[in-house]
Design an enzyme around this catalytic site. Structure first.
Site, PDB file in Angstrom:
ATOM      1  N   ASP A  54      12.407  63.136  -0.146  1.00 35.74           N
ATOM      2  CA  ASP A  54      11.504  64.103  -0.779  1.00 35.74           C
ATOM      3  C   ASP A  54      12.307  65.371  -1.078  1.00 35.74           C
ATOM      4  O   ASP A  54      13.047  65.856  -0.213  1.00 35.74           O
ATOM      5  CB  ASP A  54      10.328  64.416   0.155  1.00 35.74           C
ATOM      6  CG  ASP A  54       9.267  65.227  -0.551  1.00 35.74           C
ATOM      7  OD1 ASP A  54       8.361  64.613  -1.160  1.00 35.74           O
ATOM      8  OD2 ASP A  54       9.349  66.474  -0.517  1.00 35.74           O
ATOM      9  N   ASP A 142      -3.611  54.107  15.438  1.00 35.23           N
ATOM     10  CA  ASP A 142      -3.826  53.120  16.511  1.00 35.23           C
ATOM     11  C   ASP A 142      -3.079  51.823  16.242  1.00 35.23           C
ATOM     12  O   ASP A 142      -2.653  51.142  17.185  1.00 35.23           O
ATOM     13  CB  ASP A 142      -5.319  52.904  16.834  1.00 35.23           C
ATOM     14  CG  ASP A 142      -6.185  52.538  15.652  1.00 35.23           C
ATOM     15  OD1 ASP A 142      -5.663  52.366  14.531  1.00 35.23           O
ATOM     16  OD2 ASP A 142      -7.414  52.437  15.851  1.00 35.23           O
ATOM     17  N   HIS A 146      -0.224  50.421  18.613  1.00 33.61           N
ATOM     18  CA  HIS A 146      -0.338  49.020  19.065  1.00 33.61           C
ATOM     19  C   HIS A 146       0.993  48.293  18.868  1.00 33.61           C
ATOM     20  O   HIS A 146       1.496  47.633  19.787  1.00 33.61           O
ATOM     21  CB  HIS A 146      -1.454  48.329  18.271  1.00 33.61           C
ATOM     22  CG  HIS A 146      -1.618  46.869  18.553  1.00 33.61           C
ATOM     23  ND1 HIS A 146      -2.722  46.361  19.200  1.00 33.61           N
ATOM     24  CD2 HIS A 146      -0.819  45.798  18.276  1.00 33.61           C
ATOM     25  CE1 HIS A 146      -2.590  45.040  19.320  1.00 33.61           C
ATOM     26  NE2 HIS A 146      -1.440  44.674  18.752  1.00 33.61           N
ATOM     27  N   GLU A 147       1.555  48.379  17.679  1.00 33.40           N
ATOM     28  CA  GLU A 147       2.779  47.617  17.394  1.00 33.40           C
ATOM     29  C   GLU A 147       3.953  48.130  18.229  1.00 33.40           C
ATOM     30  O   GLU A 147       4.742  47.342  18.765  1.00 33.40           O
ATOM     31  CB  GLU A 147       3.114  47.673  15.905  1.00 33.40           C
ATOM     32  CG  GLU A 147       2.033  47.097  14.984  1.00 33.40           C
ATOM     33  CD  GLU A 147       1.492  45.748  15.409  1.00 33.40           C
ATOM     34  OE1 GLU A 147       2.189  45.005  16.112  1.00 33.40           O
ATOM     35  OE2 GLU A 147       0.339  45.436  15.051  1.00 33.40           O
ATOM     36  N   GLU A 170      -1.691  41.681  24.367  1.00 37.03           N
ATOM     37  CA  GLU A 170      -2.489  42.234  23.268  1.00 37.03           C
ATOM     38  C   GLU A 170      -3.325  43.431  23.731  1.00 37.03           C
ATOM     39  O   GLU A 170      -3.418  44.457  23.049  1.00 37.03           O
ATOM     40  CB  GLU A 170      -3.417  41.154  22.700  1.00 37.03           C
ATOM     41  CG  GLU A 170      -2.876  40.491  21.486  1.00 37.03           C
ATOM     42  CD  GLU A 170      -2.423  41.495  20.436  1.00 37.03           C
ATOM     43  OE1 GLU A 170      -3.237  42.326  20.001  1.00 37.03           O
ATOM     44  OE2 GLU A 170      -1.250  41.465  20.052  1.00 37.03           O
ATOM     45  N   THR A 203     -11.089  47.242   5.718  1.00 33.02           N
ATOM     46  CA  THR A 203     -12.048  47.186   4.601  1.00 33.02           C
ATOM     47  C   THR A 203     -12.382  48.578   4.071  1.00 33.02           C
ATOM     48  O   THR A 203     -13.513  49.046   4.187  1.00 33.02           O
ATOM     49  CB  THR A 203     -13.335  46.406   4.982  1.00 33.02           C
ATOM     50  OG1 THR A 203     -13.966  47.028   6.094  1.00 33.02           O
ATOM     51  CG2 THR A 203     -13.029  44.959   5.302  1.00 33.02           C
ATOM     52  N   HIS A 238      -5.657  37.622  20.736  1.00 31.67           N
ATOM     53  CA  HIS A 238      -6.409  38.757  20.185  1.00 31.67           C
ATOM     54  C   HIS A 238      -7.885  38.690  20.555  1.00 31.67           C
ATOM     55  O   HIS A 238      -8.617  39.667  20.360  1.00 31.67           O
ATOM     56  CB  HIS A 238      -6.256  38.839  18.664  1.00 31.67           C
ATOM     57  CG  HIS A 238      -4.846  39.052  18.224  1.00 31.67           C
ATOM     58  ND1 HIS A 238      -3.959  38.005  18.052  1.00 31.67           N
ATOM     59  CD2 HIS A 238      -4.153  40.179  17.945  1.00 31.67           C
ATOM     60  CE1 HIS A 238      -2.787  38.488  17.668  1.00 31.67           C
ATOM     61  NE2 HIS A 238      -2.865  39.799  17.610  1.00 31.67           N
TER      62      HIS A 238
END
Ligand code: ASN
Ligand code: ZN
Length: 326
Positions: A54, A142, A146-147, A170, A203, A238
């Site tokens: 940038d 989140d 998580h990853e 998980e 979604t 999961h």
């Protein structure tokens, strides 16, 4: 300066590096061994170290290259995860020695289509762009937490990704992901903490506030179980994660498990619950830890931190009992 615009977390202050040509790169040298974010260029195998750049170090401005947008969120997510692990769990990155956090965005499926997923591959984070219908770029706080937590688990407990240890693997990623969202929400008014997983990316067009998973009510996704008595009918990692996710929710917030009707009378709050579960993961759990052994690990961690007769230890026990883990 809080002048960088994210997709999901409002305005943030990214740490970047000025390059020889005068432009700036998404390379943060202020945290441990570094936090860097690169472009996978829509390949399924991420490689290369061409940085996002940038010109004026104000990221995500109108007119900036649209490809940098998901990168801004991934970079912010990795920075907040680094800070959460340091400030709340008291650990310097994944290996405890400042391990560099490397993220790639614009990772595609092998057939070239956009990926509706994100994953830790053993050394770095890979984020898909989503298909625009079921998901936007999978770079929320989140999901990043998580990853990256999969990396922390791999470097510590080493929970095998199958059976009970897989459900715990998980769950601890969802738990730490929730911790990162909670941590960032204290610093950034645009971040809203909740017990949903992935809601900001999920979604995007339907406006229903749905999510990938619900730690307060795991069965709401129509897939996960919330009680150990139902583990045999949902052993996929999961789906079985809901058992420990709900135990963590109950110990943090209090409330009742919907299957047993048992629960915890008032929670201990996120700071303490994260420290207990984080210590259990990094000091007591091992590759084959079962749900029952996870209960013991969190009881030991709570005992170390707050004492054997503490209310914290009692509530950890109550939470596991509520989800059917004795
Ligand atoms: N998004 C999935 C996860 O982190 C991908 C995977 O690694 N199974 O659980
Ligand atoms: Zn996962």
């Amino acid at each position: 300066k809080v002048d960088d615009t994210t997709l999901y977390s409002g305005k943030v202050d990214l740490s970047t590096t000025k390059q020889a040509n005068g432009s700036y790169a998404l390379e943060d040298k202020s945290r441990g061994g570094g936090v860097v974010t690169y472009d996978a260029k829509n390949k399924s195998t991420a490689s290369g170290t061409t940085p996002f750049t940038d010109a004026n170090d104000v990221w995500g401005e109108a007119g900036d290259n649209a490809r940098t947008k998901a990168a801004v969120d991934a970079h912010y997510g990795a920075e907040m995860t680094y800070d959460f692990i340091k400030d709340v769990l008291g650990r310097d990155s994944l290996d405890g020695k400042g391990e560099k956090l490397v993220s790639y965005v614009h990772v595609n499926e092998q057939d070239g289509s956009a990926m509706v997923n994100a994953y830790w591959d053993g050394e770095k984070m890979n984020y898909g762009d989503g298909d625009g219908k079921n998901a936007g770029p999978l770079t929320t706080l989140d999901i990043a937490g998580h990853e990256i937590a999969h990396g922390l688990t791999e470097r510590t407990a080493g929970l095998i990704y199958d059976g009970e240890s897989g459900g715990l693997n998980e769950s601890f990623s969802d738990i730490i992901g929730s911790g990162v969202e909670w941590y960032a929400a204290q610093k950034n008014k645009s971040v809203q903490f909740d017990w949903k997983v992935g809601e900001d990316a999920w979604t995007p067009a339907n406006g229903s506030g749905d999510a990938l998973r619900y730690m307060d009510e795991p069965t709401k996704d129509g897939y996960s179980v919330d009680h150990y008595s139902n583990y045999p009918k949902q052993t996929e990692v999961h789906g079985s994660s809901g058992i420990a996710n709900n135990a963590f929710y109950l110990v943090t917030e209090g409330g009742k498990n919907r299957t047993s009707g048992l629960g915890v009378d008032g929670g201990i709050g996120m700071d303490k619950s994260q420290k207990i579960f984080g210590r259990a993961l990094t000091t007591y759990m091992t590759p084959n830890t079962t749900f029952a052994q996870a209960r013991e690990a969190t009881v030991k961690a709570a005992t170390d931190l707050y004492g054997a007769k503490s209310v914290e230890v009692q509530k950890v026990k109550d939470a596991w009992t509520a989800v059917g883990v004795k």
